[in-house]
Motif scaffolding. Structure first.
Motif, PDB file in Angstrom:
ATOM      1  N   LEU A  48       0.824  -1.203   0.000  1.00  0.00           N
ATOM      2  CA  LEU A  48       0.000   0.000   0.000  1.00  0.00           C
ATOM      3  C   LEU A  48       0.861   1.258   0.000  1.00  0.00           C
ATOM      4  N   LEU A  71       2.039   1.778  -3.462  1.00  0.00           N
ATOM      5  CA  LEU A  71       0.968   2.261  -4.336  1.00  0.00           C
ATOM      6  C   LEU A  71       0.643   3.722  -4.051  1.00  0.00           C
ATOM      7  N   SER A 122     -12.411   1.602 -10.282  1.00  0.00           N
ATOM      8  CA  SER A 122     -11.668   0.456  -9.756  1.00  0.00           C
ATOM      9  C   SER A 122     -12.396  -0.203  -8.588  1.00  0.00           C
ATOM     10  N   ALA A 181      -4.016  -4.759  -8.118  1.00  0.00           N
ATOM     11  CA  ALA A 181      -3.940  -4.687  -6.658  1.00  0.00           C
ATOM     12  C   ALA A 181      -3.753  -6.078  -6.052  1.00  0.00           C
ATOM     13  N   ARG A 182      -4.412  -7.085  -6.598  1.00  0.00           N
ATOM     14  CA  ARG A 182      -4.251  -8.450  -6.069  1.00  0.00           C
ATOM     15  C   ARG A 182      -2.823  -8.943  -6.227  1.00  0.00           C
ATOM     16  N   LEU A 187      -1.031  -7.001  -3.338  1.00  0.00           N
ATOM     17  CA  LEU A 187      -1.516  -7.039  -1.955  1.00  0.00           C
ATOM     18  C   LEU A 187      -2.093  -8.369  -1.516  1.00  0.00           C
ATOM     19  N   LEU A 232      -7.349  -4.771  -0.340  1.00  0.00           N
ATOM     20  CA  LEU A 232      -7.654  -4.650  -1.772  1.00  0.00           C
ATOM     21  C   LEU A 232      -8.455  -3.403  -2.104  1.00  0.00           C
ATOM     22  N   GLY A 289      -6.166  -0.521  -2.150  1.00  0.00           N
ATOM     23  CA  GLY A 289      -5.167  -0.829  -3.170  1.00  0.00           C
ATOM     24  C   GLY A 289      -5.713  -0.688  -4.574  1.00  0.00           C
ATOM     25  N   ALA A 290      -6.929  -1.190  -4.805  1.00  0.00           N
ATOM     26  CA  ALA A 290      -7.544  -1.054  -6.128  1.00  0.00           C
ATOM     27  C   ALA A 290      -7.798   0.414  -6.442  1.00  0.00           C
ATOM     28  N   CYS A 307      -4.549   1.886  -7.518  1.00  0.00           N
ATOM     29  CA  CYS A 307      -4.210   1.417  -8.875  1.00  0.00           C
ATOM     30  C   CYS A 307      -5.058   2.118  -9.920  1.00  0.00           C
TER      31      CYS A 307
END
Length: 328
Positions: free
Chosen positions: A9, A12, A62, A263-264, A267, A274, A277-278, A281
């Motif tokens: 994270l 990102l 996302s 993201a997967r 993370l 996620l 994170g998504a 992204c």
């Protein structure tokens, strides 16, 4: 949250901040040479507005894609592929046509938000209902019906396009290819940003529920989670987030597919990590596409950002599809 996810994270966050700075600083001099420079005060707002629009839409698309993938247990699900973006686009186009026909003027983000949400949610509901086979979702039918609904909505959009004058038709066409505006009113950006942050926070708070619903109905019932209301809430949230993005930047495709998978990879599968994170992204992808649009000039004007997301997302969709087929 595991330590590796925290590190991911942080990376990102750094990537999202970095790409936003590049978008704000990227500059082309009169000879066409690309460089990084602070914009003149009279132009600074345009760059900030563009970066904010792309960032908000990237987060919304996302997170919407992540919710749909978890709820439908299908890695190919995304607002664009399931026709949600096209349905929302039809709602926005309907609002613009109604404003033109009545002489009411540009409805803006606020005036087109409700029609966009209605169009996206109705399309999602139809796709979900028609994909049922004996009470179970058929993944193949889900994708096919989503594509068909997307085509139907696209036909409706083209129909409305041909009811307006040529000049306005050109603006509609530009919007449909994905358009990140540089002059959105502050109030509209604030409204869209606040709604997206609320949706992001709600999705994050339901991280454990997303982990459970992505496993199966039996697991959901086993832990005592009420499946119906949870599914309705998350489906509605996914549709509203997709609609927010469409009202801001048009029906840009594949962001909701690419960002959750990216993201997967960084993370892992837990949705508490996620969700943010998504979102990060999505910011990197869409702001990066806008930066690439500013930097690349092939002599025919700047390309729509949707071209870049499709060039990345199309091959990824095929790869995920083939991977799933090989698993079965």
């Amino acid at each position: 949250m595991r330590p590796g996810a925290r590190t991911g994270l942080v990376l990102l966050v750094a990537g999202a901040i970095g790409i936003c700075l590049i978008r704000i600083l990227i500059d082309r001099d009169p000879t066409g040479v690309i460089g990084l420079a602070l914009p003149a005060p009279e132009y600074a707002r345009y760059r900030w507005v563009s970066a904010l629009n792309a960032a908000i839409a990237g987060v919304a698309l996302s997170v919407s894609g992540l919710l749909l993938q978890a709820l439908l247990r299908n890695p190919l699900a995304s607002p664009y592929i399931l026709g949600v973006s096209s349905g929302a686009g039809l709602g926005v186009m309907g609002a613009f046509y109604a404003a033109y026909a009545t002489g009411a003027g540009d409805p803006g983000v606020a005036g087109s938000a409700v029609p966009a949400a209605a169009g996206g949610l109705i399309t999602l509901g139809v796709v979900y209902a028609l994909s049922q086979r004996r009470g179970w979702l058929d993944p193949v039918s889900l994708i096919l019906i989503g594509v068909v609904m997307s085509t139907i909505c696209a036909a409706g959009i083209m129909f409305l396009q041909h009811l307006v004058p040529t000049g306005l038709r050109g603006e509609f066409t530009t919007w449909l290819m994905g358009y990140i505006p540089e002059d959105t009113p502050t109030g509209s950006i604030t409204l869209a940003g606040a709604a997206t942050l609320f949706g992001l926070g709600l999705a994050f708070s339901m991280g454990r529920a997303l982990d459970i619903v992505s496993l199966g109905d039996d697991e959901v019932r086993g832990v005592g989670l009420s499946l119906g209301p949870t599914r309705l809430l998350l489906f509605t949230l996914a549709g509203v987030l997709a609609a927010i993005a469409v009202t801001l930047v048009g029906p840009i495709g594949f962001v909701g597919l690419i960002a959750p998978h990216a993201a997967r990879l960084v993370l892992g599968p837990a949705h508490r990590a996620l969700v943010p994170g998504a979102a990060l992204c999505g910011v990197i992808l869409l702001v990066g596409a806008d930066a690439a649009r500013q930097a690349i000039d092939l002599g025919a004007g700047r390309m729509p950002p949707g071209v870049f997301t499709a060039l990345i997302g199309g091959p990824l969709f095929i790869w995920v599809l083939l991977s799933q087929r090989n698993l079965h």
